[in-house]
Design an enzyme around this catalytic site. Structure first.
Site, short mmCIF file in Angstrom:
data_model
loop_
_atom_site.label_atom_id
_atom_site.label_comp_id
_atom_site.label_asym_id
_atom_site.label_seq_id
_atom_site.Cartn_x
_atom_site.Cartn_y
_atom_site.Cartn_z
N THR A 1 0.83 -1.22 0.00
CA THR A 1 0.00 0.00 0.00
C THR A 1 0.86 1.26 0.00
O THR A 1 0.81 2.06 0.93
CB THR A 1 -0.94 0.01 1.22
OG1 THR A 1 -0.16 0.02 2.43
CG2 THR A 1 -1.86 -1.19 1.21
N GLN B 1 2.06 7.74 -3.70
CA GLN B 1 2.63 8.04 -5.01
C GLN B 1 4.16 8.13 -4.96
O GLN B 1 4.85 7.54 -5.80
CB GLN B 1 2.06 9.36 -5.53
CG GLN B 1 2.52 9.75 -6.93
CD GLN B 1 1.80 10.99 -7.43
OE1 GLN B 1 1.01 11.61 -6.72
NE2 GLN B 1 2.05 11.35 -8.68
N THR C 1 -2.27 4.34 -2.51
CA THR C 1 -3.32 4.90 -1.65
C THR C 1 -3.63 6.36 -1.95
O THR C 1 -4.74 6.82 -1.66
CB THR C 1 -2.93 4.75 -0.17
OG1 THR C 1 -1.63 5.35 0.03
CG2 THR C 1 -2.88 3.28 0.23
N ALA D 1 -6.88 20.30 4.21
CA ALA D 1 -6.23 20.18 5.52
C ALA D 1 -5.21 19.05 5.43
O ALA D 1 -5.26 18.21 4.53
CB ALA D 1 -7.26 19.89 6.61
N ASP E 1 -1.63 5.07 7.81
CA ASP E 1 -1.69 3.89 8.68
C ASP E 1 -3.13 3.38 8.80
O ASP E 1 -3.38 2.16 8.76
CB ASP E 1 -1.16 4.22 10.07
CG ASP E 1 0.20 4.90 10.02
OD1 ASP E 1 1.06 4.40 9.27
OD2 ASP E 1 0.40 5.90 10.71
#
Length: 374
Positions: A219, A222, A257, A291, A298
């Site tokens: 996972t 980039q 992810t 934000a 995780d």
């Protein structure tokens, strides 16, 4: 000869046995009588024996009790038992603090090992704590093995800060698979983000050559997938090629992810179900929230582990549920900071994990996957 403690617990109250006394036998002879001593005196004898344990073995009195079974092993849950090796903070939610609770909500037994233990995450002005080394990790694993506690269905790893520790993690993978050959190893290769490396440079080659080949699911974000494959990700096709490169090295499931491509924030997933067929690949467009949050990577990996276990043949459904949970949590986090009178766009934010447990356990799917080639 020295005195030996014959009993360290109060005898039952009777006329011949004072209720607040302990019995001590002076071992000066075979017929040495028992005498009553106070709890303070008995504690003194006990301390003496503890100091001399290197020369004398102290054996607990009383019948030997049968060891009860470990219920998470004897009666495993429908989901599984996870060993999670990640960082830990006393305050806030990153690493194991961000992963263990969601997995428990999704029905897993989770045993955490903390690769570091810090007072808070490193984005604060200061932090304090300890770092676990490879030998200390192996000591914990050996302790589990000695008590026949090493049967896990999943291994989850996150931030690892040294080559020696990562080498030991690889030993752990081998050890766990010697007990359960079907172990699923979910690896979040925490290397850095947005062009910034978080770990020593030499960890990259260890991940490439040793970790990726033994992972079941990978996972990366980039930046991390670029480091692992050597490919620059500037388009969706670049992302798909990077997934294929990683498949050829080992893992059946790869999820990038987060990837910022042509102004869109995307999750790109790829599931290679067999050697004979091309992987099933998809994307999910992730709504941007203005934000910056800690612990989201995780948490995302933990949710992907949890939901892909429930939907082993449909990585896209698992990703939809994981992303939708995360989005609900992040929106709640932003709203709560605003309620507290703080501008959430001005600093990194601690996620509202506990307050979002319903969104973790039963998410409403708000982010849909789009399959490539369909």
């Amino acid at each position: 000869m020295t005195a030996a403690v014959a009993a360290l617990r109060p005898p039952t109250t009777s006329a011949a046995s004072p209720s607040r006394a302990l019995l001590v036998r002076a071992s000066s002879g075979p017929a040495a009588p028992c005498r009553a001593c106070s709890p303070r005196e008995a504690f003194g004898w006990w301390s003496l024996l503890l100091r001399r344990r290197g020369r004398r073995r102290v054996v607990a009195a009383g019948p030997k009790m049968a060891r009860p079974p470990i219920l998470s092993v004897a009666l495993p849950s429908d989901t599984g038992r996870v060993l999670s090796i990640q960082s830990h903070t006393v305050q806030g939610y990153v690493g194991n603090k961000s992963a263990v609770f969601p997995l428990q909500l999704l029905g897993f037994d989770v045993d955490p090992i903390n690769s570091v233990q810090f007072s808070n995450h490193t984005g604060y002005p200061t932090f304090r704590g300890q770092v676990l080394n490879g030998q200390q990790l192996w000591d914990l694993v050996e302790g589990l093995e000695e008590n026949e506690l090493l049967h896990y269905t999943h291994l989850l790893t996150g931030y690892i800060g040294s080559v020696s520790f990562l080498d030991t993690v690889l030993k752990v993978v081998d050890k766990l698979r010697s007990v359960n050959p079907d172990l699923v190893y979910v690896c979040d290769p925490v290397l850095g983000d947005e062009g910034k490396l978080y770990v020593p440079q030499e960890l990259i080659s260890v991940y490439q050559q040793k970790v990726v080949p033994v992972a079941s699911m990978l996972t990366p974000n980039q930046f991390e997938v670029e480091l692992l494959t050597g490919l620059r990700i500037t388009s969706e096709q670049d992302g798909l090629r990077a997934c294929n490169t990683l498949h050829s090295a080992g893992p059946r499931k790869v999820v990038i992810t987060s990837a910022l491509i042509e102004g869109k924030l995307l999750l790109i997933g790829s599931h290679k179900k067999s050697e004979e067929q091309p992987p099933e690949q998809f994307k999910i467009e992730i709504p941007k929230i203005p934000a910056y949050f800690t612990g989201t990577g995780d948490l995302t990996t933990a949710l992907l582990l949890g939901w892909s276990n429930k939907y082993p043949d449909s990585l896209e459904i698992a990703a939809e549920l994981a992303v939708s949970s995360l989005q609900a949590l992040l929106k709640r986090t932003v709203e709560d900071y605003k309620r507290a009178g703080f501008d959430p766009s001005t600093s990194s934010l601690e996620i509202r994990l506990i307050q979002s447990q319903d969104d973790i356990r039963n998410p409403t799917v708000t982010c849909k996957a789009v399959k490539y080639g369909s």
